[in-house]
Design a protein around this motif. Structure first.
Motif, PDB file in Angstrom:
ATOM      1  N   ASN A  61       4.924  14.052  -1.594  1.00 31.34           N
ATOM      2  CA  ASN A  61       5.627  13.276  -2.611  1.00 31.34           C
ATOM      3  C   ASN A  61       4.720  12.322  -3.369  1.00 31.34           C
ATOM      4  N   GLY A  62       3.633  11.913  -2.718  1.00 28.97           N
ATOM      5  CA  GLY A  62       2.767  10.895  -3.345  1.00 28.97           C
ATOM      6  C   GLY A  62       1.894  11.457  -4.440  1.00 28.97           C
ATOM      7  N   ILE A  63       1.832  12.751  -4.513  1.00 28.44           N
ATOM      8  CA  ILE A  63       0.998  13.365  -5.542  1.00 28.44           C
ATOM      9  C   ILE A  63       1.914  14.077  -6.506  1.00 28.44           C
ATOM     10  N   ASN A  64       1.691  13.832  -7.778  1.00 31.13           N
ATOM     11  CA  ASN A  64       2.500  14.490  -8.783  1.00 31.13           C
ATOM     12  C   ASN A  64       2.092  15.945  -8.872  1.00 31.13           C
ATOM     13  N   GLN A  65       3.059  16.823  -8.640  1.00 37.11           N
ATOM     14  CA  GLN A  65       2.675  18.231  -8.538  1.00 37.11           C
ATOM     15  C   GLN A  65       2.211  18.800  -9.869  1.00 37.11           C
ATOM     16  N   PHE A  66       2.436  18.066 -10.955  1.00 35.25           N
ATOM     17  CA  PHE A  66       1.977  18.582 -12.250  1.00 35.25           C
ATOM     18  C   PHE A  66       0.578  18.078 -12.588  1.00 35.25           C
ATOM     19  N   SER A  67       0.088  17.147 -11.784  1.00 39.79           N
ATOM     20  CA  SER A  67      -1.268  16.664 -12.064  1.00 39.79           C
ATOM     21  C   SER A  67      -2.009  16.502 -10.745  1.00 39.79           C
ATOM     22  N   VAL A  68      -1.876  17.508  -9.893  1.00 37.59           N
ATOM     23  CA  VAL A  68      -2.461  17.438  -8.568  1.00 37.59           C
ATOM     24  C   VAL A  68      -3.959  17.151  -8.647  1.00 37.59           C
TER      25      VAL A  68
ATOM     26  N   MET B  64       0.850  -1.192   0.000  1.00 38.06           N
ATOM     27  CA  MET B  64       0.000   0.000   0.000  1.00 38.06           C
ATOM     28  C   MET B  64       0.885   1.241   0.000  1.00 38.06           C
ATOM     29  N   ALA B  65       0.519   2.112  -0.889  1.00 37.83           N
ATOM     30  CA  ALA B  65       1.279   3.374  -0.918  1.00 37.83           C
ATOM     31  C   ALA B  65       1.090   4.104   0.395  1.00 37.83           C
ATOM     32  N   LYS B  66       2.152   4.796   0.796  1.00 34.56           N
ATOM     33  CA  LYS B  66       2.103   5.442   2.103  1.00 34.56           C
ATOM     34  C   LYS B  66       1.033   6.536   2.175  1.00 34.56           C
ATOM     35  N   ILE B  67       0.777   7.106   1.022  1.00 36.60           N
ATOM     36  CA  ILE B  67      -0.167   8.215   1.002  1.00 36.60           C
ATOM     37  C   ILE B  67      -1.585   7.730   1.299  1.00 36.60           C
ATOM     38  N   ASP B  68      -1.817   6.423   1.065  1.00 43.10           N
ATOM     39  CA  ASP B  68      -3.179   5.917   1.226  1.00 43.10           C
ATOM     40  C   ASP B  68      -3.658   5.967   2.672  1.00 43.10           C
ATOM     41  N   LEU B  69      -2.705   5.967   3.605  1.00 38.31           N
ATOM     42  CA  LEU B  69      -3.079   6.018   5.008  1.00 38.31           C
ATOM     43  C   LEU B  69      -3.944   7.253   5.277  1.00 38.31           C
ATOM     44  N   LEU B  70      -3.547   8.366   4.646  1.00 32.26           N
ATOM     45  CA  LEU B  70      -4.299   9.603   4.800  1.00 32.26           C
ATOM     46  C   LEU B  70      -5.729   9.428   4.295  1.00 32.26           C
ATOM     47  N   PHE B  71      -5.852   8.844   3.111  1.00 34.12           N
ATOM     48  CA  PHE B  71      -7.195   8.742   2.530  1.00 34.12           C
ATOM     49  C   PHE B  71      -8.023   7.639   3.175  1.00 34.12           C
ATOM     50  N   ASP B  72      -7.318   6.672   3.785  1.00 34.38           N
ATOM     51  CA  ASP B  72      -8.046   5.684   4.592  1.00 34.38           C
ATOM     52  C   ASP B  72      -8.690   6.350   5.788  1.00 34.38           C
TER      53      ASP B  72
ATOM     54  N   TRP C 271     -14.270  18.949  -1.407  1.00 35.22           N
ATOM     55  CA  TRP C 271     -13.058  18.348  -0.823  1.00 35.22           C
ATOM     56  C   TRP C 271     -11.893  18.409  -1.792  1.00 35.22           C
ATOM     57  N   LEU C 272     -12.217  18.254  -3.076  1.00 37.15           N
ATOM     58  CA  LEU C 272     -11.154  18.339  -4.072  1.00 37.15           C
ATOM     59  C   LEU C 272     -10.481  19.710  -4.000  1.00 37.15           C
ATOM     60  N   GLU C 273     -11.323  20.741  -3.882  1.00 42.67           N
ATOM     61  CA  GLU C 273     -10.778  22.101  -3.751  1.00 42.67           C
ATOM     62  C   GLU C 273      -9.865  22.198  -2.526  1.00 42.67           C
TER      63      GLU C 273
ATOM     64  N   LEU D 208      -5.760  13.819  -7.286  1.00 40.75           N
ATOM     65  CA  LEU D 208      -6.681  13.913  -6.161  1.00 40.75           C
ATOM     66  C   LEU D 208      -8.082  13.479  -6.561  1.00 40.75           C
ATOM     67  N   GLN D 209      -8.417  13.757  -7.816  1.00 42.96           N
ATOM     68  CA  GLN D 209      -9.732  13.344  -8.300  1.00 42.96           C
ATOM     69  C   GLN D 209      -9.880  11.826  -8.193  1.00 42.96           C
ATOM     70  N   TYR D 210      -8.790  11.129  -8.505  1.00 43.00           N
ATOM     71  CA  TYR D 210      -8.821   9.671  -8.385  1.00 43.00           C
ATOM     72  C   TYR D 210      -9.052   9.255  -6.947  1.00 43.00           C
ATOM     73  N   LYS D 211      -8.380   9.952  -6.059  1.00 46.66           N
ATOM     74  CA  LYS D 211      -8.479   9.595  -4.641  1.00 46.66           C
ATOM     75  C   LYS D 211      -9.870   9.898  -4.089  1.00 46.66           C
ATOM     76  N   LEU D 212     -10.471  10.984  -4.575  1.00 44.49           N
ATOM     77  CA  LEU D 212     -11.715  11.439  -3.957  1.00 44.49           C
ATOM     78  C   LEU D 212     -12.952  11.072  -4.757  1.00 44.49           C
ATOM     79  N   GLN D 213     -13.023  11.585  -5.998  1.00 43.68           N
ATOM     80  CA  GLN D 213     -14.276  11.443  -6.731  1.00 43.68           C
ATOM     81  C   GLN D 213     -14.482  10.037  -7.284  1.00 43.68           C
TER      82      GLN D 213
END
Lengths: 507, 476
Positions: free
Chosen positions: B44-51, B1-9, B75-77, B55-60
């Motif tokens: 680091n887990g989010i590509n700053q050129f396609s934030v 599991m990517a480390k960033i997923d802990l936040l979205f969990d 929330w995306l905002e 994030l849309q993938y993570k949320l919507q």
């Protein structure tokens, strides 16, 4: 605050402005013949100044006319082609314009007379304007003889300047005035005389409208050229005209002059007005020096003496900031900081603002507290805070000769007398002698009354004003004040006067 | 599991459980205990050129979340600006760790964007009332970052790093040194407005955030010395009380600080009875182990009690809090022993701190109590009237005391009542007595011609002679 322009900027009409021609921002080098022409314009005008035909034409008019002429020539590309030596001078142009305008106006008047229904067509010459037209030609002496249509040409001139973007050039030229003017001793003398009898404020409306080439407020301080000692205060609505602003050496003399006059004549309206214009000249030239401090201190003291709290507070606000700049030698305040700090403390006692007093005490350094004036102000504060009216009135008597301290204390002395009376009436029974009261409430130090009886009467008047005649009783040749019978008369009076004092502009 | 997923969990769990505090943790500038590296991973887990897309993938498009469209967009905002903020914050912290200059002003600005995104979410009705802890976090850190930013500007100014003109401007505008904090005050005020204007039924109302946000505002105003602004807040709260839950229904952690600040505001307003009421309530409700808070409350409760009921804290109470003891013990001792010169010394030595806490002007009035105590001692030392023959009633105290005796006692206690020539200024002594009578500390009157003070036969010193202890305060 002061670093901002010392006037309220009024938005100029910009909607009419066209894009300036691309080349207009380049500094133009005028040929010597043009420069000569310009010099001649002023010289001739100055020479002919007294001639009645030229009445009503001012330097400003000449200057704006000149710029129109030169600009037109530049735009038309005839600057170098024109024979400037024979070209009519600006004042001749102005006279010509005036004549034309007069004919036009007369024609219009005639037309109006003949055909009243046509009136709306002549917007420029209806009712009001006509009247002034009549006046203008009968009046020869007044300054404001400039007919309205003439002003219009002036307005056009400045508008043209703005549109062509010449204003910056103008400004630059004005800064090195000397190359423009005839600098011969003769001409200088004549110019000086002109200032001497001209009104101290040469029509500020004209100066701010017609002459100000929209100076950017941030472009740097103005340096004045005015030499008069007296000048009335006028609230600026545009960048100041250097010719109406006095440079520092003149201001120093002016302060001396004003103070001598104040001491001999005691005319506050005049003095306040003069000091305000002095302060304004300092501000527009951004002069911040011990002299600036001295001006504000002087004004603050006089304002206190005359109970002009508005001006006093303005001065105090500025002084507070000026002291912070440490303008004096070796990082000292450059003024009487101790004295004015004490005034602030006393003022806070007057306004009874506890929050501010607390802040004030928190801001005082140990060195501040040792100052002669601050320490006396603190003693006054402590006496009042502990309700020790005896000590307070003692201090009041003691400090009668400390500059403006008594004036400040006078602002709350009656209030404190009522407070003391409230306590005395509740605690002394059945009565006290009027002598005791007179001394205790410090009536004895009023300078106007020379005899003990008069001073005592002052005290008794104070008592009867609040408590009525019933409180006084004659006993063995002495007057007794029946404190036991006063009830809560003084308590009520005290509560009424101890309401909050709030004055705009205080720090 | 990517480390960033802990936040979205966490985010998903919080939303599913309706756990506002957990949710607020997901957008907090401080990582939670179980996920210390959260901010780094998020940056680091989010590509700053396609934030946005990331994030849309993570949320919507996240099947677990099942957010409705409005909420998901809101929330995306929030997370988009949050990502930018985290980048700035992490950079600033890294700079600080290596001793370089960290741009806290930018951190503040970016955090303000996060708060604004939240604000818009609430305003548009995308977030329901249970999520208000997010607003707490928003407001709290606005203050924190603003203070840091202002401190940085101030130190820069001192070092001459900031552009030179500013010192001069500064002298004319002292407020500009707290530019960011003032802005923070305005932003928190907006949040306050957002909450107080909520018309939803109380069960689902943002009004539950009011006291917390009000306290944040108080803190900000106090720091800025704009205490009068706090009175406006109290006024608007009072105007809303009818359609607000009672204060006692709020969490204690909201009640205590609110009561404390209310008390202090009344204290500064010289409304000591109201101050006593609020401060006492705060003191009684405060968690016993929250020493810092108890000390803060006592700092104002002690002077208040001294004034309202002439009560002093017991040494036992003070001994629990060394810093309070240092502050108040000498003063209390001097009042108890009626030693004026000791009182003056204590007041003078503590002046700086007293003034800073704004209690100097109140403590100063303790002098009245000392004077009363001195006068009472004379009265007691005067003894009793000789009993009349055949009188069976208990002996009566002497109620006629010469002014000279008061004068002598005052001098003994260290009062400066000299007339400057070695003698005693009896008029001043009378003045002090008059004041005690006027303030109802003493009952009686001065008969000036006879040089005596006639004291009341029944209870010449109201409120004395009894000893009661309540909450560690002793009547004196």
């Amino acid at each position: 605050m002061t670093a901002q322009p010392a006037f309220t900027p009024v938005e100029a009409r910009r909607t009419l402005a066209r894009d300036p021609p691309a080349n207009s921002n380049k500094p133009t080098n005028f040929s010597s013949s043009v420069v000569d022409y310009v010099q001649r314009s002023f010289f001739e005008f100055n020479r002919l100044k007294g001639v009645p035909a030229l009445a009503g034409i001012t330097d400003e008019d000449i200057r704006s006319k000149l710029s129109v002429i030169v600009n037109k020539a530049t735009e038309a590309g005839v600057v170098n082609a024109r024979d400037w030596g024979t070209f009519p001078l600006p004042h001749e142009h102005l006279l010509e314009d005036r004549k034309k305008a007069m004919y036009a106006a007369q024609n219009a008047v005639l037309a109006n007379l003949l055909e009243p229904s046509m009136e709306p067509q002549f917007n420029g010459t209806n009712g009001k304007k006509r009247k002034s037209h009549d006046q203008d030609f009968t009046e020869t002496e007044g300054q404001q003889v400039t007919p309205p249509w003439k002003k219009k040409t002036n307005a056009k001139a400045t508008l043209a300047e703005r549109m062509t973007g010449k204003s910056k050039n103008q400004d630059k030229k004005r800064k090195d005035n000397n190359t423009w003017f005839d600098t011969s001793a003769d001409a200088l003398e004549r110019r000086r005389q002109r200032f001497a009898h001209a009104s101290p404020e040469p029509s500020p409306y004209i100066s701010s409208r017609d002459d100000s080439p929209a100076v950017d407020a941030n472009s740097g301080p103005t340096v004045g050229t005015c030499q008069t000692l007296e000048k009335n205060y006028f609230r600026l609505t545009a960048a100041p005209n250097p010719s109406t602003v006095r440079p520092l050496p003149v201001l120093e003399k002016a302060l001396e002059f004003i103070m001598t006059k104040w001491k001999s004549e005691h005319d506050y309206t005049y003095t306040c007005d003069q000091l305000k214009s002095l302060r304004q000249d300092l501000t527009v030239q951004r002069i911040k020096s011990p002299f600036t401090i001295r001006v504000y201190e002087t004004h603050a003291r006089i304002a206190l003496q005359m109970k002009d709290l508005g001006e006093y507070n303005q001065c105090q606000t500025q002084l507070r900031a000026l002291y912070k700049l440490r303008l004096g030698e070796g990082g000292s305040s450059g003024g009487k900081e101790d004295e004015f700090l004490a005034y602030r403390i006393l003022y806070l006692i007057y306004t009874r603002n506890r929050t501010d007093m607390n802040n004030m005490l928190a801001d005082l350094t140990t060195a501040d507290k040792k100052g002669t004036y601050v320490s006396l102000a603190l003693r006054v504060r402590a006496a009042l805070a502990s309700g020790n009216y005896h000590r307070f009135f003692q201090l009041y008597r003691q400090y009668q000769d400390r500059n403006m301290v008594p004036y400040l204390m006078d602002m709350f002395i009656d209030r404190e007398r009522l407070g003391a009376m409230a306590a005395i009436c509740k605690s002394y029974k059945p009565d006290v002698s009027s002598k005791f009261l007179t001394k205790e409430l410090a009536f004895a130090c009023s300078e106007t009354e020379l005899f003990d009886e008069d001073i005592e009467r002052e005290c008794l008047t104070f008592v009867t004003n609040h408590g009525g005649d019933a409180l006084l009783q004659e006993k063995d040749g002495n007057v007794r004040v029946l404190t036991g019978k006063a009830g809560n008369v003084f308590e009520m009076a005290k509560q009424a006067v101890f309401g909050k004092v709030d004055i705009k502009g205080q720090i | 599991m990517a480390k960033i997923d802990l936040l979205f969990d966490d985010f998903a769990t919080a939303l599913a459980e309706g756990n506002g505090y957990m949710l607020a943790n997901c957008i907090s500038p401080e990582p939670p205990a179980h996920d210390q590296g959260r901010l780094y991973h998020f940056r680091n887990g989010i590509n700053q050129f396609s934030v946005r897309t990331d994030l849309q993938y993570k949320l919507q498009y996240n099947p677990v979340l099942r957010l409705d469209k409005k909420e998901a967009t809101a929330w995306l905002e929030v997370f988009t600006v949050y990502h930018k903020f985290v980048g700035t914050l992490v950079h600033a912290e890294e700079q600080q760790n290596v001793g370089a200059d960290a741009d806290w002003g930018k951190v503040y600005d970016d955090w303000k964007d996060v708060v604004n995104a939240l604000y818009r979410g609430y305003q548009g009705g995308a977030f329901s009332a249970w999520t208000i802890p997010c607003l707490y976090v928003g407001g709290r850190y606005l203050r924190v970052f603003a203070i840091k930013a202002d401190e940085r500007t101030a130190s820069q100014r001192e070092n001459g790093l900031a552009f030179s003109g500013i010192t001069e401007e500064d002298a004319f505008d002292p407020s500009s040194s707290n530019e960011k904090l003032e802005d923070a005050g305005r932003q928190i005020n907006r949040i306050f407005g957002l909450c107080i204007g909520d018309r939803n039924p109380l069960e689902d109302s943002r009004k539950w955030a009011l006291y917390y946000v009000a306290t944040l505002l108080f803190k900000t105003h106090f720091r800025l010395n704009h205490i009068s602004l706090s009175k406006n807040i109290l006024r608007s709260l009072r105007a809303t009380t009818s359609d607000m839950p009672p204060l006692s229904n709020y969490p204690k952690s909201h009640q205590v600080p609110f009561l404390y600040y209310c008390g202090v505001i009344h204290f500064l307003d010289e409304d000591y009875s109201a101050a006593e009421e609020h401060l006492t309530a705060a003191y009684e409700m405060c968690h016993a182990k929250a020493h810092k808070n108890i000390q803060l409350i006592l700092t104002y409760l002690i002077p208040t009690k001294l004034l309202t009921s002439h009560k002093l804290p017991s040494s036992q109470l003070l001994s629990q809090y060394p810093s309070l003891a240092r502050l108040f013990q000498p003063l209390c001792d001097s009042i108890r022993t009626a030693n004026l010169s000791a009182f003056n010394t204590a007041l003078e030595q503590g002046e700086e701190e007293f003034v800073k806490r704004r209690i100097y002007l109140t403590l100063e009035r303790g002098r009245d109590v000392i004077l009363r105590n001195i006068f009472r001692k004379i009265f007691l030392a005067g003894g009793f009237e000789p009993p009349k023959e055949g009188d069976t009633a208990p002996p009566v105290r002497k109620t006629r005391v010469p002014v000279d005796e008061f004068a002598a006692a005052l001098r003994l206690a260290g009062a400066e009542v000299g007339d400057g020539n070695g003698g005693i200024d009896n008029d001043e002594v009378e003045c002090l007595i008059a004041n005690a009578i006027y303030k109802n500390l003493m009952k009686g009157y001065i008969a000036r011609e006879r040089g005596i003070v006639v004291l009341s036969k029944g209870g010449a010193f109201p409120g004395t002679g009894t000893c009661m202890t309540h909450m560690g305060f002793q009547h004196y």
